[in-house]
Design a protein around this motif. Sequence first.
Motif, short mmCIF file in Angstrom:
data_model
loop_
_atom_site.label_atom_id
_atom_site.label_comp_id
_atom_site.label_asym_id
_atom_site.label_seq_id
_atom_site.Cartn_x
_atom_site.Cartn_y
_atom_site.Cartn_z
N UNK A 274 -3.88 0.67 11.91
CA UNK A 274 -3.04 0.58 10.97
C UNK A 274 -2.30 2.09 10.72
N UNK A 275 -1.22 2.19 11.01
CA UNK A 275 -0.40 3.58 10.63
C UNK A 275 1.03 3.46 10.53
N UNK A 276 1.70 4.74 10.19
CA UNK A 276 3.29 4.41 9.80
C UNK A 276 3.20 4.58 8.39
N UNK A 277 4.34 4.72 7.74
CA UNK A 277 4.63 4.64 6.46
C UNK A 277 4.36 3.59 5.75
N UNK A 278 4.71 2.24 6.20
CA UNK A 278 4.42 0.93 5.44
C UNK A 278 2.78 0.94 5.11
N UNK A 279 1.82 1.81 6.14
CA UNK A 279 0.48 1.66 6.07
C UNK A 279 0.32 2.15 4.80
N UNK A 280 0.98 2.86 4.07
CA UNK A 280 0.71 3.54 2.80
C UNK A 280 0.61 2.42 1.77
N UNK A 281 1.16 0.94 2.19
CA UNK A 281 1.00 -0.03 1.13
C UNK A 281 -0.24 -0.43 0.90
N UNK A 282 -0.92 -0.53 -0.37
CA UNK A 282 -2.31 -0.78 -0.84
C UNK A 282 -2.62 -2.19 -0.52
N UNK A 283 -1.45 -3.24 -0.57
CA UNK A 283 -1.81 -4.63 -0.37
C UNK A 283 -2.08 -5.10 1.23
N UNK A 284 -1.17 -4.09 1.97
CA UNK A 284 -1.25 -4.28 3.47
C UNK A 284 -2.71 -3.80 3.85
N UNK A 285 -3.04 -2.63 3.69
CA UNK A 285 -4.39 -1.95 3.92
C UNK A 285 -5.37 -2.98 3.55
N UNK A 286 -5.36 -3.62 2.34
CA UNK A 286 -6.46 -4.63 1.65
C UNK A 286 -6.37 -5.64 2.83
N UNK A 287 -5.38 -6.42 3.07
CA UNK A 287 -5.40 -7.57 3.86
C UNK A 287 -5.50 -7.37 5.13
N UNK A 288 -5.07 -6.20 5.85
CA UNK A 288 -5.49 -5.80 7.06
C UNK A 288 -6.98 -5.73 7.27
N UNK A 289 -7.71 -4.80 6.48
CA UNK A 289 -9.22 -4.75 6.34
C UNK A 289 -9.78 -5.91 6.43
N UNK A 290 -9.43 -6.96 5.21
CA UNK A 290 -10.26 -8.10 5.29
C UNK A 290 -10.07 -9.15 6.53
N UNK A 291 -8.85 -9.10 7.07
CA UNK A 291 -8.71 -9.95 8.27
C UNK A 291 -9.34 -9.45 9.24
N UNK A 292 -9.58 -7.85 9.53
CA UNK A 292 -10.36 -7.30 10.65
C UNK A 292 -11.81 -7.53 10.46
N UNK A 293 -12.25 -7.51 9.13
CA UNK A 293 -13.49 -7.75 8.94
C UNK A 293 -14.28 -8.92 9.44
N UNK A 294 -13.18 -9.95 8.81
CA UNK A 294 -13.39 -11.40 9.36
C UNK A 294 -13.65 -11.74 10.98
N UNK A 295 -13.00 -10.92 11.66
CA UNK A 295 -13.15 -10.90 13.32
C UNK A 295 -14.22 -10.04 13.63
N UNK A 296 -14.70 -9.23 12.62
CA UNK A 296 -15.54 -8.43 13.42
C UNK A 296 -15.01 -7.28 14.23
N UNK A 297 -13.87 -6.76 13.76
CA UNK A 297 -13.11 -5.70 14.35
C UNK A 297 -13.54 -4.56 13.60
N UNK A 298 -13.70 -3.38 14.18
CA UNK A 298 -13.63 -1.91 13.43
C UNK A 298 -12.27 -1.58 13.07
N UNK A 299 -12.15 -1.45 11.96
CA UNK A 299 -10.61 -1.01 11.41
C UNK A 299 -10.50 0.40 10.99
N UNK A 300 -9.52 1.13 11.46
CA UNK A 300 -9.45 2.66 11.07
C UNK A 300 -7.72 2.64 10.44
N UNK A 301 -7.84 3.47 9.46
CA UNK A 301 -6.48 3.60 9.03
C UNK A 301 -6.38 5.20 8.49
#
Length: 344
Positions: A274-301
Amino acid sequence: MIILGIESSCDETAAAVMENDERLLANVVNSQIDLHAKYGGVVPELASRKHLEDIFPVVDQALQEARITLDQVDGLAITQGPGLIGSLLVGLSFAKALALVKKIPYVGVDHMAGHLLSVFLGKTKPDFPFVALIASGGHSSIFLVTDYFHYTLLGRTRDDAAGEAFDKVAKILGLPYPGGPAISELAKNGDPDSINFPRSWLEPDSLDFSFSGIKTSVANYVKQNLRRAPQADEKNPSSVTANICASFQEAVVDVLATKTMKACRKLAATNVVLAGGVAANPRLREVFAKMAAREGFKVSMPPTQFCTDNAAMIALAGFHAFRQGAAGHSDMDAYSRSPLTELA
Ligand code: KG4
Ligand code: ZN
């Protein structure tokens, strides 16, 4: 190799010094927010004039912070596009002049490639191939990134970019520019389930986005609920606005994160970025990380300071361009639209 990166595509004049792709020696970002805030958005003519004023001191400061002189710079990396042409030209002309006088090689960097590679400035680095969402003021695009140089566009916005939607909704609500930080701050005190703003999923297989509908829904909601009941509003203005912010943010975040995970499944990718200016949004970071974890993906931002525009990401992308043998030339021109975000 010591790289001096310069970024001037929109309303930040930035310069950074990097040693290879490992050590960030200086990172200076001079934001023009105060200049543009009273107009509710970036005024291109004012932006380019301000870049002209700031570029010398910003580059100078970066060199000082890195404790080097221009003679120690092995390469210049300069944002070539996409962005505001007048603003880009200030940086590009400055870099060309510097290169000519000091005999330093230079490369043009695509701003989107900068955002894509900005994740390597953080501690958690993805493994190739990865799927990346770049959500910024100008773009909301999903890419498959197979190495430092190859990016395949999988989806993009058909109308407004996510950051643009944040900025426009903020304007509707009378919040200051830029809208993203203002909305995410107010959203902390709001109920994300209070208003059901529409999520635009488009066709079942589509990885494209559309954010103009939700912007119109917010405008209609404000018209019907805020202006029609000014007294109720005055009693508790912040909670109504906070609920709008939280509900709007939730809908945008949901669509951005869900579609990116879908892209990963479609391409059997296990690394997601996840990157770009909107990736500074704390809620997007949180939801993105949660969804990725549920799928077993490695997430980097990237850390939030490298999500919004900066020159460290340009220096880093420049380093890889040099490594690949790229070289700038004197008739190299700025461009307003990125070839990376055009469908093949
Ligand atoms: O990447 P960036 O600095 O510039 C472009 O390349 O466009 O992105 C700027 C965008 C703006 O639209 C701004 O409102 C948004 O990123 N943004 C945010 C947040 N911080 C910046 N959007 C949502 N939440 C944030 N916290
Ligand atoms: Zn950007």
